[in-house]
Design a protein around this motif. Structure first.
Motif, PDB file in Angstrom:
ATOM      1  N   ASP A 241       0.806  -1.221   0.000  1.00 52.68           N
ATOM      2  CA  ASP A 241       0.000   0.000   0.000  1.00 52.68           C
ATOM      3  C   ASP A 241       0.837   1.268   0.000  1.00 52.68           C
ATOM      4  O   ASP A 241       0.305   2.373   0.051  1.00 52.68           O
ATOM      5  N   ARG A 242       2.173   1.112  -0.058  1.00 54.03           N
ATOM      6  CA  ARG A 242       3.029   2.297  -0.056  1.00 54.03           C
ATOM      7  C   ARG A 242       4.353   1.970  -0.726  1.00 54.03           C
ATOM      8  O   ARG A 242       4.903   0.886  -0.554  1.00 54.03           O
ATOM      9  N   VAL A 243       4.862   2.936  -1.495  1.00 52.62           N
ATOM     10  CA  VAL A 243       6.210   2.847  -2.060  1.00 52.62           C
ATOM     11  C   VAL A 243       6.968   4.081  -1.575  1.00 52.62           C
ATOM     12  O   VAL A 243       6.523   5.205  -1.750  1.00 52.62           O
ATOM     13  N   ARG A 244       8.095   3.836  -0.906  1.00 50.00           N
ATOM     14  CA  ARG A 244       8.947   4.928  -0.403  1.00 50.00           C
ATOM     15  C   ARG A 244      10.096   5.115  -1.384  1.00 50.00           C
ATOM     16  O   ARG A 244      10.727   4.150  -1.812  1.00 50.00           O
ATOM     17  N   ILE A 245      10.380   6.386  -1.713  1.00 54.91           N
ATOM     18  CA  ILE A 245      11.406   6.721  -2.703  1.00 54.91           C
ATOM     19  C   ILE A 245      12.388   7.692  -2.061  1.00 54.91           C
ATOM     20  O   ILE A 245      11.976   8.651  -1.407  1.00 54.91           O
ATOM     21  N   GLN A 246      13.676   7.436  -2.254  1.00 52.00           N
ATOM     22  CA  GLN A 246      14.703   8.356  -1.759  1.00 52.00           C
ATOM     23  C   GLN A 246      15.882   8.358  -2.730  1.00 52.00           C
ATOM     24  O   GLN A 246      16.301   7.317  -3.209  1.00 52.00           O
TER      25      GLN A 246
ATOM     26  N   TYR B 154      10.244  10.221   0.101  1.00 48.72           N
ATOM     27  CA  TYR B 154       8.946  10.577  -0.455  1.00 48.72           C
ATOM     28  C   TYR B 154       8.099   9.311  -0.499  1.00 48.72           C
ATOM     29  O   TYR B 154       8.551   8.277  -0.995  1.00 48.72           O
ATOM     30  N   ASN B 155       6.894   9.374   0.048  1.00 43.75           N
ATOM     31  CA  ASN B 155       6.005   8.215   0.074  1.00 43.75           C
ATOM     32  C   ASN B 155       4.858   8.380  -0.916  1.00 43.75           C
ATOM     33  O   ASN B 155       4.225   9.432  -0.961  1.00 43.75           O
ATOM     34  N   VAL B 156       4.622   7.327  -1.695  1.00 38.86           N
ATOM     35  CA  VAL B 156       3.469   7.266  -2.588  1.00 38.86           C
ATOM     36  C   VAL B 156       2.543   6.228  -1.988  1.00 38.86           C
ATOM     37  O   VAL B 156       2.929   5.061  -1.836  1.00 38.86           O
ATOM     38  N   TRP B 157       1.344   6.630  -1.611  1.00 37.82           N
ATOM     39  CA  TRP B 157       0.367   5.750  -0.967  1.00 37.82           C
ATOM     40  C   TRP B 157      -0.700   5.299  -1.968  1.00 37.82           C
ATOM     41  O   TRP B 157      -1.155   6.095  -2.781  1.00 37.82           O
ATOM     42  N   ARG B 158      -1.083   4.057  -1.868  1.00 36.58           N
ATOM     43  CA  ARG B 158      -2.185   3.545  -2.694  1.00 36.58           C
ATOM     44  C   ARG B 158      -3.449   4.334  -2.347  1.00 36.58           C
ATOM     45  O   ARG B 158      -3.757   4.554  -1.186  1.00 36.58           O
TER      46      ARG B 158
END
Length: 148
Positions: free
Chosen positions: A117-122, A140-144
């Protein structure tokens, strides 16, 4: 759902039907992530942004990472972590060295009930000849389910 979001979802669905979507991702939801960079260096276009296409259990991540330095001893890496709740399920990274490197990959576990439910990007710049060796921007978090 607004006209723009419907258009994005329809474009992603069409792309998945053409063959990008082999695997478990479907194009039900598309979330875009912005340019992510290190706060201390200004933002030298390290990661140019991209998109997360959410599937039932995994997600397809696309975008590009760029290293504009002239030194072969400096490079830029963008890190991706997939979560189900607070549990890390999968991790990967993409690195560029004196190039711009596009990427497209699936992240998550296709056997995980409920999926991620989440992809964290750095994004981190690596400078072994100077101090500090590694300089990372904020996560940076991208949440479903949340449009960005």
């Amino acid at each position: 759902m607004g006209i723009q979001r419907r258009g994005i979802a329809m474009f992603a669905a069409a792309a998945a039907m053409v063959g990008v979507g082999s695997g478990t991702a479907s194009a039900a939801e598309v979330d875009h992530w912005p340019i992510v960079c290190s706060a201390n260096t200004g933002c030298p276009d390290w990661a140019k942004g991209g998109a997360v296409v959410w599937g039932n259990r995994t997600a397809e991540v696309s975008g590009s990472v760029r290293d504009s330095s002239k030194s072969q001893y400096e490079w830029v890496t963008v890190y991706f972590d997939a979560f189900a709740g607070s549990t890390k399920i999968d991790s990967t990274s993409r690195t560029a060295n004196n190039e711009e490197r596009p990427f497209r990959f699936f992240i998550g576990d296709p056997n995980l009930v409920g999926g991620i439910d989440r992809v964290r990007i750095q994004v981190c710049g690596h400078f072994p000849a100077t101090w500090p060796f590694e300089e990372c921007g904020p996560q940076y978090n991208v949440w479903r389910g949340e449009w960005t």
